[in-house]
Write a protein that holds these residues in place. Sequence first.
Motif, PDB file in Angstrom:
ATOM      1  N   LYS A  14       0.835  -1.214   0.000  1.00 41.19           N
ATOM      2  CA  LYS A  14       0.000   0.000   0.000  1.00 41.19           C
ATOM      3  C   LYS A  14       0.865   1.257   0.000  1.00 41.19           C
ATOM      4  CE  LYS A  14      -2.224  -1.094   3.813  1.00 41.19           C
ATOM      5  NZ  LYS A  14      -1.898  -2.523   3.859  1.00 41.19           N
ATOM      6  N   THR A  15       1.753   1.318   0.983  1.00 44.75           N
ATOM      7  CA  THR A  15       2.546   2.533   1.148  1.00 44.75           C
ATOM      8  C   THR A  15       3.517   2.713  -0.021  1.00 44.75           C
ATOM      9  OG1 THR A  15       2.321   2.362   3.531  1.00 44.75           O
ATOM     10  CG2 THR A  15       4.142   3.703   2.718  1.00 44.75           C
ATOM     11  N   THR A  16       4.148   1.628  -0.432  1.00 44.66           N
ATOM     12  CA  THR A  16       5.088   1.696  -1.556  1.00 44.66           C
ATOM     13  C   THR A  16       4.379   2.173  -2.815  1.00 44.66           C
ATOM     14  OG1 THR A  16       6.301  -0.131  -0.569  1.00 44.66           O
ATOM     15  CG2 THR A  16       6.728   0.303  -2.891  1.00 44.66           C
ATOM     16  N   LEU A  61      -2.373   7.967   6.663  1.00 47.72           N
ATOM     17  CA  LEU A  61      -3.354   7.727   7.734  1.00 47.72           C
ATOM     18  C   LEU A  61      -2.920   6.597   8.668  1.00 47.72           C
ATOM     19  CD1 LEU A  61      -6.385   8.138   5.411  1.00 47.72           C
ATOM     20  CD2 LEU A  61      -6.256   9.283   7.629  1.00 47.72           C
ATOM     21  N   ASP A  62      -1.674   6.169   8.530  1.00 48.45           N
ATOM     22  CA  ASP A  62      -1.184   5.054   9.350  1.00 48.45           C
ATOM     23  C   ASP A  62      -0.284   5.583  10.465  1.00 48.45           C
ATOM     24  OD1 ASP A  62      -0.038   2.776  10.394  1.00 48.45           O
ATOM     25  OD2 ASP A  62       0.349   1.847   8.437  1.00 48.45           O
ATOM     26  N   PRO A  63      -0.633   5.297  11.733  1.00 52.59           N
ATOM     27  CA  PRO A  63       0.199   5.755  12.850  1.00 52.59           C
ATOM     28  C   PRO A  63       1.661   5.309  12.731  1.00 52.59           C
ATOM     29  CG  PRO A  63      -1.855   4.803  13.661  1.00 52.59           C
ATOM     30  CD  PRO A  63      -1.824   4.563  12.180  1.00 52.59           C
ATOM     31  N   SER A 112       3.445   5.687  10.256  1.00 45.72           N
ATOM     32  CA  SER A 112       4.099   6.789   9.525  1.00 45.72           C
ATOM     33  C   SER A 112       5.097   6.342   8.459  1.00 45.72           C
ATOM     34  CB  SER A 112       4.831   7.729  10.507  1.00 45.72           C
ATOM     35  OG  SER A 112       3.965   8.187  11.511  1.00 45.72           O
ATOM     36  N   ASN A 113       4.882   5.195   7.847  1.00 46.10           N
ATOM     37  CA  ASN A 113       5.835   4.729   6.833  1.00 46.10           C
ATOM     38  C   ASN A 113       5.877   5.642   5.608  1.00 46.10           C
ATOM     39  OD1 ASN A 113       6.390   2.550   8.432  1.00 46.10           O
ATOM     40  ND2 ASN A 113       5.075   1.129   7.328  1.00 46.10           N
ATOM     41  N   LEU A 114       4.728   6.125   5.208  1.00 44.38           N
ATOM     42  CA  LEU A 114       4.683   7.015   4.041  1.00 44.38           C
ATOM     43  C   LEU A 114       5.410   8.325   4.352  1.00 44.38           C
ATOM     44  CD1 LEU A 114       3.576   7.773   1.211  1.00 44.38           C
ATOM     45  CD2 LEU A 114       1.496   8.560   2.345  1.00 44.38           C
ATOM     46  N   LEU A 138      -4.644   8.198  -0.736  1.00 47.89           N
ATOM     47  CA  LEU A 138      -4.794   7.964   0.698  1.00 47.89           C
ATOM     48  C   LEU A 138      -4.153   6.640   1.080  1.00 47.89           C
ATOM     49  CD1 LEU A 138      -8.617   8.870   0.878  1.00 47.89           C
ATOM     50  CD2 LEU A 138      -6.643  10.427   1.025  1.00 47.89           C
ATOM     51  N   ASP A 139      -3.334   6.658   2.113  1.00 43.90           N
ATOM     52  CA  ASP A 139      -2.611   5.452   2.556  1.00 43.90           C
ATOM     53  C   ASP A 139      -3.055   5.068   3.966  1.00 43.90           C
ATOM     54  OD1 ASP A 139      -0.742   3.373   2.706  1.00 43.90           O
ATOM     55  OD2 ASP A 139       0.877   4.717   3.347  1.00 43.90           O
ATOM     56  N   PRO A 140      -4.074   4.231   4.079  1.00 42.43           N
ATOM     57  CA  PRO A 140      -4.584   3.850   5.400  1.00 42.43           C
ATOM     58  C   PRO A 140      -3.756   2.748   6.049  1.00 42.43           C
ATOM     59  CG  PRO A 140      -6.041   3.018   3.659  1.00 42.43           C
ATOM     60  CD  PRO A 140      -4.857   3.636   2.981  1.00 42.43           C
TER      61      PRO A 140
HETATM   62 MG    MG Z   1       1.691   0.953   4.880  1.00 49.55          MG
END
Ligand code: MG
Length: 253
Positions: free
Chosen positions: A16-18, A39-41, A43-45, A124-126
Amino acid sequence: MGHVLALAMQKGGVGKTTTTLSLGFVLAERGRRVLLIDLDPQSNLTQGLGVDPSALDYSVYEVLLNPERGTAFATITTSSGVDLIPSSLDLAGAELELAGKVGRELLLRKALRETRTKYDYILLDPPPSLGLFSLNALAAADAVLVPMQMHAYALKAMPQLEQTIELVREIQPSLVIGGIVCTLADRRTNLSLQVEQQVREQYGDLVFTTVIPINVKLAEAPTVGIPIGSYAPHSAGALAYAALADELEARYG
Ligand code: MG
Ligand code: ADP
């Protein structure tokens, strides 16, 4: 009006993030106005774009708490040319705080009302769950892009995601699955090819022709905070995401 696309899948580690990061960079490089929202705690993005989540004035948390403020106050223009609403560790506690709010699934949608007119693409990156942040992402999106890792059982996660999309349609009736991306493919193995074939049989034209291969450069790029298109522009990973961006533009451009 910009396209709002959510990269949704309740499993972690599927790309997802990639995909958000790599696609977002290519589109921005081509001159599209792009906003990415973490939107991910975890914080990878945010970190993948070279932004330190512990040194932020604002994050998506403040956006969700005050949707009437819009998003500009929390938006950073990163060195890669894409705009980012970062995530921070605070977000982990925000889910509880937001749970009591009226219209708690529609906070992001509300916050993006003005913002949508200012971008061509908002990605959006959940997080890897179907909790409040993912619901906010789905309810704010026009379409869901589903990254599907080419592993056994990849398809097993789809019914739950489809059920959730069905539920979100009660508040966002036009939400659709916009496409499925085969990720982390190793076309030298039968398993990867078999899974890809199954996904194509089941979902037909929804599945992008482009397949994202396993590529070490894609794993390295976020550790230095530089998108693949800039970190290793000639790598198989960068070329795959450029081809995926072509397909996306053909669908939405
Ligand atoms: Mg991710
Ligand atoms: P998700 O956001 O779905 O949890 P990520 O995009 O963070 O998944 O990917 C999980 C891990 O796999 C990360 O360390 C990422 O760098 C790596 N990764 C993702 N896609 C690839 C790929 N195509 N090739 C190699 N590594 C990848």
